[in-house]
Scaffold this active site. Structure first.
Site, PDB file in Angstrom:
ATOM      1  N   CYS A 101      44.527 -11.302 -41.689  1.00  0.00           N
ATOM      2  CA  CYS A 101      43.259 -10.569 -41.887  1.00  0.00           C
ATOM      3  C   CYS A 101      43.370  -9.498 -42.972  1.00  0.00           C
ATOM      4  O   CYS A 101      42.402  -8.759 -43.202  1.00  0.00           O
ATOM      5  CB  CYS A 101      42.810  -9.949 -40.561  1.00  0.00           C
ATOM      6  SG  CYS A 101      43.872  -8.593 -40.049  1.00  0.00           S
TER       7      CYS A 101
ATOM      8  N   CYS B 101      48.537  -7.527 -43.217  1.00  0.00           N
ATOM      9  CA  CYS B 101      48.578  -8.701 -42.332  1.00  0.00           C
ATOM     10  C   CYS B 101      48.236  -9.927 -43.175  1.00  0.00           C
ATOM     11  O   CYS B 101      47.264  -9.903 -43.936  1.00  0.00           O
ATOM     12  CB  CYS B 101      47.561  -8.552 -41.197  1.00  0.00           C
ATOM     13  SG  CYS B 101      47.358 -10.078 -40.241  1.00  0.00           S
TER      14      CYS B 101
ATOM     15  N   GLY C 215      64.643  -7.456 -69.793  1.00  0.00           N
ATOM     16  CA  GLY C 215      65.285  -7.805 -68.529  1.00  0.00           C
ATOM     17  C   GLY C 215      64.613  -8.883 -67.720  1.00  0.00           C
ATOM     18  O   GLY C 215      64.434  -8.749 -66.511  1.00  0.00           O
TER      19      GLY C 215
ATOM     20  N   HIS D 163      53.529  -8.858 -59.796  1.00  0.00           N
ATOM     21  CA  HIS D 163      54.010  -9.553 -58.593  1.00  0.00           C
ATOM     22  C   HIS D 163      53.897  -8.672 -57.356  1.00  0.00           C
ATOM     23  O   HIS D 163      54.548  -8.922 -56.336  1.00  0.00           O
ATOM     24  CB  HIS D 163      55.461 -10.023 -58.790  1.00  0.00           C
ATOM     25  CG  HIS D 163      55.587 -11.124 -59.810  1.00  0.00           C
ATOM     26  ND1 HIS D 163      56.799 -11.526 -60.312  1.00  0.00           N
ATOM     27  CD2 HIS D 163      54.663 -11.880 -60.437  1.00  0.00           C
ATOM     28  CE1 HIS D 163      56.612 -12.497 -61.201  1.00  0.00           C
ATOM     29  NE2 HIS D 163      55.330 -12.732 -61.282  1.00  0.00           N
TER      30      HIS D 163
ATOM     31  N   ASN E  38      67.680  -8.097 -73.485  1.00  0.00           N
ATOM     32  CA  ASN E  38      68.167  -8.798 -72.287  1.00  0.00           C
ATOM     33  C   ASN E  38      69.667  -9.039 -72.406  1.00  0.00           C
ATOM     34  O   ASN E  38      70.211  -9.025 -73.515  1.00  0.00           O
ATOM     35  CB  ASN E  38      67.431 -10.145 -72.161  1.00  0.00           C
ATOM     36  CG  ASN E  38      67.446 -10.669 -70.728  1.00  0.00           C
ATOM     37  OD1 ASN E  38      66.950  -9.996 -69.824  1.00  0.00           O
ATOM     38  ND2 ASN E  38      68.057 -11.811 -70.522  1.00  0.00           N
TER      39      ASN E  38
ATOM     40  N   CYS F 225      49.764  -7.402 -35.814  1.00  0.00           N
ATOM     41  CA  CYS F 225      48.661  -6.746 -36.526  1.00  0.00           C
ATOM     42  C   CYS F 225      47.787  -6.004 -35.525  1.00  0.00           C
ATOM     43  O   CYS F 225      47.409  -6.572 -34.488  1.00  0.00           O
ATOM     44  CB  CYS F 225      47.835  -7.787 -37.271  1.00  0.00           C
ATOM     45  SG  CYS F 225      46.332  -7.118 -37.994  1.00  0.00           S
TER      46      CYS F 225
ATOM     47  N   ALA G  84      69.695  -2.928 -70.615  1.00  0.00           N
ATOM     48  CA  ALA G  84      68.418  -2.254 -70.883  1.00  0.00           C
ATOM     49  C   ALA G  84      68.570  -0.740 -70.980  1.00  0.00           C
ATOM     50  O   ALA G  84      68.069  -0.119 -71.924  1.00  0.00           O
ATOM     51  CB  ALA G  84      67.422  -2.612 -69.778  1.00  0.00           C
TER      52      ALA G  84
ATOM     53  N   CYS H 171      44.003  -8.084 -35.856  1.00  0.00           N
ATOM     54  CA  CYS H 171      43.798  -9.456 -35.352  1.00  0.00           C
ATOM     55  C   CYS H 171      44.862  -9.874 -34.335  1.00  0.00           C
ATOM     56  O   CYS H 171      44.763 -10.953 -33.751  1.00  0.00           O
ATOM     57  CB  CYS H 171      43.784 -10.445 -36.515  1.00  0.00           C
ATOM     58  SG  CYS H 171      45.404 -10.696 -37.279  1.00  0.00           S
TER      59      CYS H 171
HETATM   60  N1  APR Z   1      69.863  -5.170 -68.897  1.00  0.00           N
HETATM   61  C1  APR Z   1      69.259  -6.229 -69.539  1.00  0.00           C
HETATM   62  N2  APR Z   1      69.135  -7.482 -69.004  1.00  0.00           N
HETATM   63  C2  APR Z   1      69.636  -7.647 -67.768  1.00  0.00           C
HETATM   64  C3  APR Z   1      70.298  -6.613 -67.043  1.00  0.00           C
HETATM   65  C4  APR Z   1      70.411  -5.317 -67.670  1.00  0.00           C
HETATM   66  N3  APR Z   1      70.987  -4.294 -67.080  1.00  0.00           N
HETATM   67  N4  APR Z   1      70.698  -7.106 -65.836  1.00  0.00           N
HETATM   68  C5  APR Z   1      70.300  -8.423 -65.811  1.00  0.00           C
HETATM   69  N5  APR Z   1      69.673  -8.746 -66.977  1.00  0.00           N
HETATM   70  C6  APR Z   1      69.017 -10.013 -67.349  1.00  0.00           C
HETATM   71  C7  APR Z   1      69.713 -11.254 -66.827  1.00  0.00           C
HETATM   72  O1  APR Z   1      70.649 -11.707 -67.785  1.00  0.00           O
HETATM   73  C8  APR Z   1      68.545 -12.245 -66.666  1.00  0.00           C
HETATM   74  O2  APR Z   1      68.341 -12.993 -67.865  1.00  0.00           O
HETATM   75  O3  APR Z   1      67.751  -9.994 -66.718  1.00  0.00           O
HETATM   76  C9  APR Z   1      67.326 -11.337 -66.453  1.00  0.00           C
HETATM   77  C10 APR Z   1      66.755 -11.382 -65.029  1.00  0.00           C
HETATM   78  O4  APR Z   1      66.180 -12.636 -64.854  1.00  0.00           O
HETATM   79  P1  APR Z   1      65.763 -13.120 -63.378  1.00  0.00           P
HETATM   80  O5  APR Z   1      66.839 -12.816 -62.434  1.00  0.00           O
HETATM   81  O6  APR Z   1      65.317 -14.522 -63.524  1.00  0.00           O
HETATM   82  O7  APR Z   1      64.548 -12.144 -63.000  1.00  0.00           O
HETATM   83  P2  APR Z   1      63.016 -12.232 -63.498  1.00  0.00           P
HETATM   84  O8  APR Z   1      62.914 -12.902 -64.811  1.00  0.00           O
HETATM   85  O9  APR Z   1      62.446 -10.893 -63.372  1.00  0.00           O
HETATM   86  O10 APR Z   1      62.383 -13.190 -62.368  1.00  0.00           O
HETATM   87  C11 APR Z   1      61.005 -13.440 -62.414  1.00  0.00           C
HETATM   88  O11 APR Z   1      61.112 -14.626 -60.337  1.00  0.00           O
HETATM   89  O12 APR Z   1      62.166 -14.676 -58.348  1.00  0.00           O
HETATM   90  C12 APR Z   1      60.969 -14.424 -58.928  1.00  0.00           C
HETATM   91  O13 APR Z   1      59.196 -13.004 -58.264  1.00  0.00           O
HETATM   92  C13 APR Z   1      60.528 -12.988 -58.711  1.00  0.00           C
HETATM   93  O14 APR Z   1      59.612 -11.418 -60.312  1.00  0.00           O
HETATM   94  C14 APR Z   1      60.607 -12.375 -60.114  1.00  0.00           C
HETATM   95  C15 APR Z   1      60.442 -13.579 -61.009  1.00  0.00           C
END
Ligand code: APR
Length: 238
Positions: free
Chosen positions: A130, A127, A186, A119, A209, A145, A226, A148
């Site tokens: 451009c 920019c 995570g 991501h 997670n 920019c 994590a 441009c």
């Molecule tokens: N350890 C383990 N899990 C964790 C922790 C931790 N310390 N803290 C939060 N979490 C878990 C939450 O329970 C949740 O399920 O991590 C997950 C985060 O999920 P999201 O907030 O949805 O983030 P992500 O999955 O990375 O989002 C994906 O969405 O908003 C867009 O571009 C953005 O890259 C992002 C994408």
């Protein structure tokens, strides 16, 4: 949890082809909020208003304010023990590559090398018209920019509705397809196409997670923080 970490350590010991995929939950212990947890960013802010191409075009002041705040909030962040464990497991030959949805750059800061920033990265400014590269200061100072002249500087991240960086995505997918273990850490697995990765590997799938993910059947699931889980894994492995 301990038993599952033991099981995980056992399969890792017998493999040298593990790919790791991380999300915002990997960075919360470094004081970066995630998106969809109860104190996540999207609970406070409608992503459609700030994280889409339409938002950039229709309300640049709000778009700029949102990403300036995120950049400033990342000024003094540092990796936590979990990031360092992943870098060490790579150095020891257990991890082949790491695909991340995170734009923080914390994995690289901790010493991981073979990283796919799916991501993008919030510190890479360009920019929008451009594509000329600019500095973070020029973005924060709302400069036009210098190529441009447009007032359209933005972070090098993937906004909703935009494609992932093609080459990076294809290389990450290839590594996942050929992996013996895919370790997912995570992420709520709610965002396409990265949330398809657990279905792409023929190997074992692991999920670390704080909450369970719906619609997936992982071989090993560890519900916990994590940093703590990875620290315990390191003690069992190294
Ligand atoms: N350890 C383990 N899990 C964790 C922790 C931790 N310390 N803290 C939060 N979490 C878990 C939450 O329970 C949740 O399920 O991590 C997950 C985060 O999920 P999201 O907030 O949805 O983030 P992500 O999955 O990375 O989002 C994906 O969405 O908003 C867009 O571009 C953005 O890259 C992002 C994408």
């Amino acid at each position: 949890m301990k038993d599952n970490i033991k099981k995980l350590a056992h399969i890792i010991k017998n493999s040298n082809n593990m790919v790791v995929m991380t999300g915002a939950g990997m960075d919360t212990e470094s004081n970066i909020p995630d998106f969809r947890s109860k104190d996540g960013l999207w609970y406070k802010m409608d992503p459609a208003k700030v994280a889409t191409v339409e938002a950039l075009h229709q309300n640049y002041p709000l778009f700029h304010e949102f990403y300036s705040a995120r950049i400033k909030n990342m000024d003094n962040i540092t990796p936590h023990e979990g990031h360092y464990v992943l870098a060490e497991l790579e150095e020891k030959g257990y991890i082949k590559s790491l695909a991340t949805q995170n734009i923080s750059g914390l994995h690289a800061m901790a010493g991981s090398r073979n990283i796919y920033e799916l991501h993008g990265n919030i510190r890479e400014i360009r920019c929008n018209e451009c594509h000329t590269s600019h500095s973070i200061e020029e973005f924060l100072d709302k400069k036009n920019c210098n190529n441009c002249g447009k007032n359209a500087l933005r972070p090098g991240i993937v906004l909703f509705g935009e494609m992932l960086p093609t080459n990076t995505w294809q290389r990450a997918m290839r590594d996942v397809e050929n992996s013996e273990i895919l370790m997912v850490i995570g992420t709520s697995l709610q965002v396409y196409p990265v949330n398809q990765m657990p279905y792409m590997t023929r190997g074992k799938t692991v999920y670390i997670n704080m909450e369970q993910a719906r619609g997936y059947d992982f071989d090993i699931e560890i519900i916990g923080r994590a940093g703590e889980v990875l620290t315990e894994l390191k003690e069992m492995l190294l």
